[in-house]
Enzyme design. Structure first.
Site, short mmCIF file in Angstrom:
data_model
loop_
_atom_site.label_atom_id
_atom_site.label_comp_id
_atom_site.label_asym_id
_atom_site.label_seq_id
_atom_site.Cartn_x
_atom_site.Cartn_y
_atom_site.Cartn_z
N LYS A 1 0.84 -1.19 0.00
CA LYS A 1 0.00 0.00 0.00
C LYS A 1 0.88 1.25 0.00
O LYS A 1 2.02 1.21 0.47
CB LYS A 1 -0.87 0.01 1.27
CG LYS A 1 -2.01 -1.00 1.27
CD LYS A 1 -2.83 -0.89 2.54
CE LYS A 1 -3.93 -1.92 2.60
NZ LYS A 1 -4.96 -1.78 1.55
N ARG B 1 -10.36 -11.58 2.81
CA ARG B 1 -11.27 -12.64 2.35
C ARG B 1 -10.62 -14.02 2.48
O ARG B 1 -11.32 -15.02 2.64
CB ARG B 1 -11.72 -12.34 0.91
CG ARG B 1 -10.60 -12.26 -0.10
CD ARG B 1 -11.01 -11.54 -1.39
NE ARG B 1 -11.09 -10.08 -1.22
CZ ARG B 1 -11.46 -9.23 -2.17
NH1 ARG B 1 -11.80 -9.67 -3.36
NH2 ARG B 1 -11.49 -7.94 -1.95
N1 BES Z 1 -7.92 -3.72 4.77
C1 BES Z 1 -8.16 -3.35 3.43
C2 BES Z 1 -9.46 -2.60 3.23
C3 BES Z 1 -9.58 -1.25 3.87
C4 BES Z 1 -9.30 -0.12 3.13
C5 BES Z 1 -10.01 -1.11 5.17
C6 BES Z 1 -9.44 1.13 3.72
C7 BES Z 1 -10.15 0.14 5.75
C8 BES Z 1 -9.87 1.27 5.02
C9 BES Z 1 -8.23 -4.59 2.54
O1 BES Z 1 -7.44 -5.65 2.94
C10 BES Z 1 -7.76 -4.21 1.18
O2 BES Z 1 -6.63 -3.88 1.04
N2 BES Z 1 -8.66 -4.29 0.21
C11 BES Z 1 -8.36 -3.96 -1.14
C12 BES Z 1 -8.96 -5.02 -2.01
C13 BES Z 1 -8.54 -4.93 -3.44
C14 BES Z 1 -7.08 -5.28 -3.58
C15 BES Z 1 -9.38 -5.87 -4.27
C16 BES Z 1 -8.98 -2.61 -1.44
O3 BES Z 1 -10.09 -2.33 -0.97
O4 BES Z 1 -8.32 -1.82 -2.10
MN MN Z 2 -5.46 -5.55 2.16
#
Ligand code: BES
Ligand code: MN
Ligand code: ZN
Length: 503
Positions: free
Chosen positions: A277, A351
């Protein structure tokens, strides 16, 4: 934790009252003092109070809390007002909960206070009590030299009421205390950084509390997870020096009327893994275990209230990190139960850990005689925040009846949830050319795709709700109502109420 009492006698030197704003036919607003009408306030000099409020320009709007060093004719030495917005005959529970919470949040350096807010039944008084308890929170575990300057949350609150003080009212306040304590626990876990909260310390700390409550605890370590086939939890955790765990806590009272399983996403830190990230905002990913903390805390509350419902809480815990042992995009993993998943994006890790735990929870639930419902709670997608903002959580389901129950529980507890669909046409978007499925699909509707992925691991006949709390779990903006900055503890109250209302 704040001790909550009710009665008709002044107990402290600080008094909290509500104020609202009433517009006349010409649109001119005047303030109205809103109290419980309890006898203890018969001498309250409303005119003196209103004059003082006028002088400081109070408006009576929500989240406006004013401290006035006056007694207004009573034995109090300070009156604190909390805004209720537009004047109404009756205020809805959540409005009162928030007004009470906004005040108690501001009373940091005061030991005890009396609260006089409008209500005419015990349910409303209980909502006020919850607000007081929920608002009285401060996270100071990691203050060093600045610890002494931190305000201690309110210790004792007396809720002034003309309702009788009896076993029923005491039970209602006890429930509010239990809710507050467990929501605070959830917040503490969320606010604790990954330097101090790993899958190991998370599970050990929860085990300690669970054992104190006489609950059964099982913790699977990384080698057991690997040996037993938990490919999702293993894959997500394998890049970290802090190994993964699966925490399972069960509450099984004699002759339970229903049986539920709660599964919470427990990523103690989500760096994104090899799909790293961006640095800006990554710190908020210490909150990626909010679902896990919430399901365990909800179970604690249910157990403390001795509800005649069996509940299993499952927390798949892992730290999603970058290293030469981390899962690579294109890796194929075998999940608990045998499905294979092509990991196209290691940042879609929630997931993966949830799917393992959902399959295991189903297996254990079946052995125990069948589940009446399975709820998973997760900070799952950024798309949730885009769709619903930072304060409303999403609920997806395979069973409309069960979702109705869940939304009713959310509504009575004052938590904001909104129904979201699981459109079948998005399902093929995570077909994989090499495995059973891939871990990502269409970017559009990303929250729904994540929900559909989880649905692949849920047995269709089990009523299931998936709560995506990505936004509401962690408050990065200003405090409001009873909600502090940082971990909020969202879902705990909805889960508890769901179980209570299932009886
Ligand atoms: N933990 C994150 C989601 C999240 C984002 C929680 C912002 C709280 C605030 C999750 O694991 C994630 O990174 N999701 C990705 C999924 C994508 C790669 C399909 C996302 O939402 O960008
Ligand atoms: Mn994630
Ligand atoms: Zn995550």
């Amino acid at each position: 934790m704040t001790t909550l009492k009710s009665g008709d006698k002044a107990a402290a030197t600080t008094l909290v009252v509500g104020i609202s704003s009433k517009k006349d036919s010409k649109g001119v607003a005047t303030l109205v003092v809103e109290t419980s009408g309890s006898k203890a306030l018969s001498k309250l000099n409303e005119k003196q109070l209103l004059d003082a409020l006028k002088k400081i320009g109070a408006t009576g709007s929500a989240d406006e809390v004013k401290r006035l060093p006056i007694g207004a004719g009573t034995t109090y030495t300070m009156i604190v007002t909390s805004g209720l917005g537009a004047t109404q005959k009756r205020y809805e529970h959540e409005k009162l909960r928030r007004a009470a919470g906004a005040a108690s949040r501001e009373l940091g350096d005061i030991v005890s206070a009396d609260f006089s807010l409008p209500h005419d039944d015990l349910a409303t008084l209980a909502a006020i009590a919850e607000g007081v308890g929920l608002g009285a929170y401060n996270f100071i575990d990691f203050r060093g030299t600045s610890k002494a300057g931190q305000k201690k949350p309110l210790k004792d609150a007396t809720l002034l009421t003309s309702l009788p003080v009896n076993a029923e009212s005491k039970a209602a306040l006890k429930r509010a205390e239990i809710i507050s304590k467990n929501v605070h626990l959830t917040r503490d876990f969320i606010n604790t950084p990954p330097s101090h909260l790993t899958p190991v310390t998370f599970s050990e700390r929860m085990k300690k509390i669970a054992s104190g409550l006489g609950l059964k605890v099982e913790i699977l370590n990384e080698s057991q997870l690997k040996a037993k086939g938990y490919g999702g939890i293993t894959a997500v955790g394998q890049g970290s020096a802090n190994p993964p765990r699966l925490l399972h806590i069960s509450y099984s009272p004699a002759r339970p009327k229903k049986r539920f399983a709660f599964v919470g996403k427990g990523i103690t830190f989500d760096s994104g893994g090899l799909a790293l990230k961006p640095a800006a905002g990554m710190e908020a990913m210490k909150s990626d275990m909010s679902g896990a903390a919430a399901v365990v805390a909800a179970l604690f509350a249910i157990a403390e209230l001795k509800l005649p419902v069996a509940v299993d809480a499952w927390a798949p815990l892992a730290e999603n990190m970058v290293s030469d042992t981390a899962t690579r995009p294109s890796d194929i993993i075998t999940m608990y139960g045998g499905k294979t998943v092509e990991v196209l994006n290691p940042d879609a890790e929630g997931r993966l850990v949830l799917a393992d735990a959902i399959v295991r929870a189903t297996e254990v639930g079946k052995k125990a005689g069948g589940l009446d419902g399975l709820v998973n709670v997760a900070t799952l997608t950024g798309a949730q925040v885009v769709a619903l903002g930072t304060r409303t959580s999403a609920v997806m389901t395979n069973n409309e009846e069960f979702r109705k129950d869940l939304l009713a529980a959310a509504d009575s507890s004052g938590e904001l949830f909104w129904p979201m669909p699981l459109p079948e046409e998005l399902r093929p978007s995570f077909d994989s050319p090499v495995a059973d499925i891939a871990n990502i699909g269409d970017r559009m509707g990303g929250m729904l795709v994540a929900g559909l992925f989880l649905k692949e691991f849920v047995e269709p006949e089990i009523p299931w709700c998936h709560l995506d709390i990505a936004g509401p779990a962690f408050n990065e903006r200003a405090a409001h109502g009873y909600t502090p900055v940082g971990g909020t503890g969202v879902s705990v109250r909805t889960l508890l109420t769901l179980v209570e209302e299932a009886l």
